[in-house]
Enzyme design. Structure first.
Site, mmCIF file in Angstrom:
data_model
loop_
_atom_site.group_PDB
_atom_site.id
_atom_site.type_symbol
_atom_site.label_atom_id
_atom_site.label_comp_id
_atom_site.label_asym_id
_atom_site.label_seq_id
_atom_site.Cartn_x
_atom_site.Cartn_y
_atom_site.Cartn_z
ATOM 1 N N GLU A 173 11.939 77.198 118.197
ATOM 2 C CA GLU A 173 12.546 76.850 119.474
ATOM 3 C C GLU A 173 14.074 77.015 119.427
ATOM 4 O O GLU A 173 14.677 77.472 120.385
ATOM 5 C CB GLU A 173 12.176 75.401 119.833
ATOM 6 C CG GLU A 173 12.603 74.950 121.218
ATOM 7 C CD GLU A 173 11.820 75.621 122.344
ATOM 8 O OE1 GLU A 173 10.926 76.431 122.051
ATOM 9 O OE2 GLU A 173 12.142 75.352 123.513
ATOM 10 N N ASP A 174 14.666 76.646 118.297
ATOM 11 C CA ASP A 174 16.130 76.540 118.253
ATOM 12 C C ASP A 174 16.840 77.606 117.435
ATOM 13 O O ASP A 174 18.069 77.627 117.391
ATOM 14 C CB ASP A 174 16.532 75.164 117.697
ATOM 15 C CG ASP A 174 16.072 74.028 118.604
ATOM 16 O OD1 ASP A 174 15.768 74.313 119.772
ATOM 17 O OD2 ASP A 174 16.012 72.877 118.129
ATOM 18 N N ASP B 277 8.369 63.374 115.089
ATOM 19 C CA ASP B 277 9.562 63.963 115.698
ATOM 20 C C ASP B 277 10.099 63.018 116.771
ATOM 21 O O ASP B 277 11.284 62.697 116.815
ATOM 22 C CB ASP B 277 9.170 65.321 116.297
ATOM 23 C CG ASP B 277 10.303 65.995 117.043
ATOM 24 O OD1 ASP B 277 11.454 65.938 116.562
ATOM 25 O OD2 ASP B 277 10.019 66.590 118.111
HETATM 26 MN MN MN Z 1 12.551 67.792 116.648
#
Ligand code: MN
Length: 706
Positions: free
Chosen positions: A74-75, A137
């Site tokens: 995602e990042d 998370d």
């Molecule tokens: Mn995370």
């Protein structure tokens, strides 16, 4: 610092697995280099902390590795292939699963919606390990939530309370659930949170004194009985206190009369033994004894619960369970993946009652079972409003339209999925964002029955057509009924009240409503004759004058055509000449000679002169002829009745009667009379013309008589 902390916590797995975890950490650090969180910490701190939460739950190395990589797709620019190459298919699948969930946006909404979101979440995760990572998370994000902007804090806290905490609860992960709830509670209801917290600390000494005394007494009892047990005061969770206050509408002070003790022992039989001892020494509160060992909760929770009255009159809640049950109570489904080589989690921890004794399935089968129960074979999609709706797998966009609203389904024009128009048969997949273009009016077709898969949609389509059909038949029946009433003179205009006639029919038949009657009429179940008979009421009713025509229509009147009698002839229906009338013959193609009135407009206007021939009546005879008569009248009540009565007195049969009303108060009455010859007609005409209301009498509109 943290990678070593993490590795130290991974002492439950063989050192060989530590290398993989170190590799994953280095891989993540490289890709997330220079990224920081809102706290200012390097991004890797978040990854390490999530991994630490899972290591404390003794999760499998695969899960720890995936947790270190959970934000990488995602990042960062890291690719699927790089993960697969470095860590294999399973890790890649888990990371992709977490990434997919990260992309779902959960708007806050009703409880029903929240439930659907949770189910969507489960369905999209498709692997409970993904949810375990996701929960860890979220737990770390909640621990560091105060670094975010207040509005963002609230949004995340709400989502945590609505989606994540209930999921943790459902999976039996008690410890994560409590922490998520308390974290979210501190953000969403700051004042209440602070208030409860201060009350707890105020009363701490008093409470600890009571709990400690109780604990010591229980320990002594255990010791006497020779049972090994760990007895401790039970921490209270802020959010559960808050909920109790809200739900039960009680005072804080009352709530703090409740104290909790937990007893953890080695075997199930000791659990029951301890319960018996406690009830021998303390008075149990009625209705508070729960046996979740024999009957585990659906999230696998097992324990014995009781509430007793303590020595100073306080109510004390007691939980009794084995170590294995305690592990499951705290970690739930995660306990299933606890690393098995570790001694601390005995073989028995896996040997859960719900596994072997209730389901009698292998753990893997159980997980499959649990999954399919959770996923329920449903597909979850987003509506235009952002709601999530569940439909059975295989459902089409048309099903979804009906699920949103029956009207939306019936007016379906086109379906849009994720911004693109799709065919009406499009089969939905999880997470689809749908929209429906609608027609102004419902316009379903029967082919839709093959497109929809849900019973609901099928039923709605069918009922639409049934309703439409019924409406149509109802309308047709009503129109026919009015026509009959008009035709037989019960009413003179269409706007006249028909209720009395409906009442008469209802009184004489089994039809119980006008709608029943109309439908029976349109079905031909109720014949015109029957309707007419049923409508009759008083003895002077007009229908008394109506008879089935006794006129014997003469197919071959005795007519001389051009001096011959052997020629096939028939009376033309446009002018219906009577014996005595001047006539002419018209040679038709294949149907012999038609006998017309000599002044018949039809024959004079449109027919071929060359085919006309002379004709004459040979003699008067006793047969009668069906003759249409048209009366122009000034309408008044009972006029038709009076006319029919007059004709009856003249022994003239009337086989049909109908009225048409005009706006100027004039009306036309159409009669079909059985008349033997012209003289008879002239006689009737004279009698009828004595009625002031009768303006004009004509035999047949196509005869140009003077
Ligand atoms: Mn995370």
């Amino acid at each position: 610092m943290s990678i070593d902390t993490l590795i130290a916590l991974c002492d439950y797995m063989p050192p060989a697995d530590h290398n993989l975890i170190r590799q994953a950490h280095a891989f993540a650090s490289m890709h997330h280099a220079n990224q920081t969180r809102h706290s200012g910490d390097p991004y890797t701190v978040h990854l390490e902390q999530v991994a630490i939460i899972l290591a404390k739950l003794h999760q499998h190395p695969t899960i720890i590795v995936a947790s270190l990589l959970h934000d990488i797709l995602e990042d960062t620019t890291c690719t699927d292939a790089a993960i697969q190459e470095g860590f294999g298919d399973t890790v890649l699948a888990l990371v992709k699963g977490v990434t997919k969930l990260a992309r779902i946006n959960f708007p806050s909404s009703s409880e029903q919606q929240a439930e659907n979101f949770r189910r969507l979440f489960m369905a999209m995760a498709n692997d409970i390990r993904v949810i375990i990572i996701k929960l860890a998370d979220r737990l770390h994000n909640m621990r560091t939530i105060h670094h975010l902007r207040p509005d963002k804090q609230r949004r995340i806290a709400k989502e945590t309370l609505e989606i994540y905490a209930p999921l943790a609860h459902r999976l039996g992960m008690g410890s994560i659930k409590w922490e998520l709830e308390d974290g979210a509670f501190s953000v969403l209801h700051r004042d209440d949170f602070v208030h409860i917290k201060s009350l707890i600390s105020e009363k701490r000494h008093e409470r600890e004194a009571i709990v400690d005394t109780m604990c010591q007494t229980v320990r002594d009892l255990m010791h006497e009985a020779g049972i090994e047990a760990d007895v401790s005061g039970r921490p209270k969770h802020f959010y559960s206190i808050y909920k109790k206050i809200k739900v039960n509408k009680i005072e804080f002070s009352q709530l703090f009369d409740l104290y909790g003790i937990r007893i953890i022992t080695d075997t199930v039989s000791h659990c029951y033994h301890i319960l018996g001892m406690i009830h021998t020494n303390y008075k149990p509160v009625e209705g508070r004894i729960k046996d979740y060992i024999a009957l585990p909760k659906s999230n696998m929770y097992q324990s014995l619960h009781t509430t007793v009255i303590g020595s100073k009159g306080h109510r004390i809640e007691i939980q009794i369970r084995t170590q294995e049950m305690h592990t499951v109570a705290e970690h739930g489904i995660a306990a299933h993946w606890m690393y098995k080589q570790k001694k601390k989690v005995s073989k028995n921890a896996m040997d859960l009652v719900w596994l072997n004794h209730i389901l009698e399935e292998s753990p893997d089968q159980f997980i499959e079972n649990l999954k399919s129960n959770l996923y329920n074979d449903d597909v979850f999609i987003f509506t235009p409003k952002g709601d999530v709706i569940a439909l059975p797998k295989g459902a089409t966009i048309l099903d979804a339209a009906f699920k949103i609203h029956t009207d939306v389904g019936l007016r379906f024009k086109a379906g849009i999925v994720n911004g693109r128009i799709v065919p009406i048969q499009y089969v939905l997949v999880n997470g689809d964002q749908i929209d429906i273009h609608q027609r102004r009016n419902p316009q379903p077709n029967l082919g839709w029955l093959d497109i929809v898969t849900t019973r609901f949609a099928k039923a709605k389509i069918k009922s639409f057509f049934k309703r439409q059909d019924a409406e149509l038949r109802l309308h047709l029946g009503e129109t026919t009924f009015k026509k009959i009433l008009l035709k037989y003179g019960f009413i003179q205009t269409k706007k006249q009240d028909i209720a009395p006639f409906l009442e008469r029919i209802q009184a004489k038949t089994n039809y119980r409503s006008p709608a029943d009657i109309f439908i029976a009429i349109s079905n031909k179940e109720l014949s015109d004759d029957l309707v007419v008979k049923a409508c009759k009421d008083d003895p002077l009713d007009v229908t008394d004058f109506l008879h089935k025509s006794s006129a014997k229509r003469m197919d071959r009147p005795l007519i001389l055509v051009d001096g011959e009698t052997d020629i096939e002839t028939h009376i033309a229906q446009c002018c219906q000449p009577l014996p005595g009338d001047p006539i002419l013959g018209y040679i038709t193609r294949g149907f012999g000679v038609a006998i017309h009135h000599r002044h018949c407009r039809t024959v004079l206007k449109h027919k071929d002169m060359s085919r006309m021939t002379a004709a004459s009546w040979t003699y008067h005879h006793q047969d009668v002829y069906a003759t249409d008569i048209e009366l122009t009248v000034i309408d008044r009540p009972h006029l038709l009745k009076d006319i029919l009565q007059e004709l009856s007195a003249s022994r003239i049969n009337i086989s049909k009667a109908a009225t048409t009303l005009y706006k100027n108060g004039r009306a036309k009455i159409f009669l079909t009379c059985d008349i033997g010859q012209l003289d008879e007609y002239i006689h009737i005409k004279q009698r009828l013309l004595r009625f002031e209301d009768i303006v004009d009498i004509r035999r047949n509109s196509s005869v140009g008589e003077s």
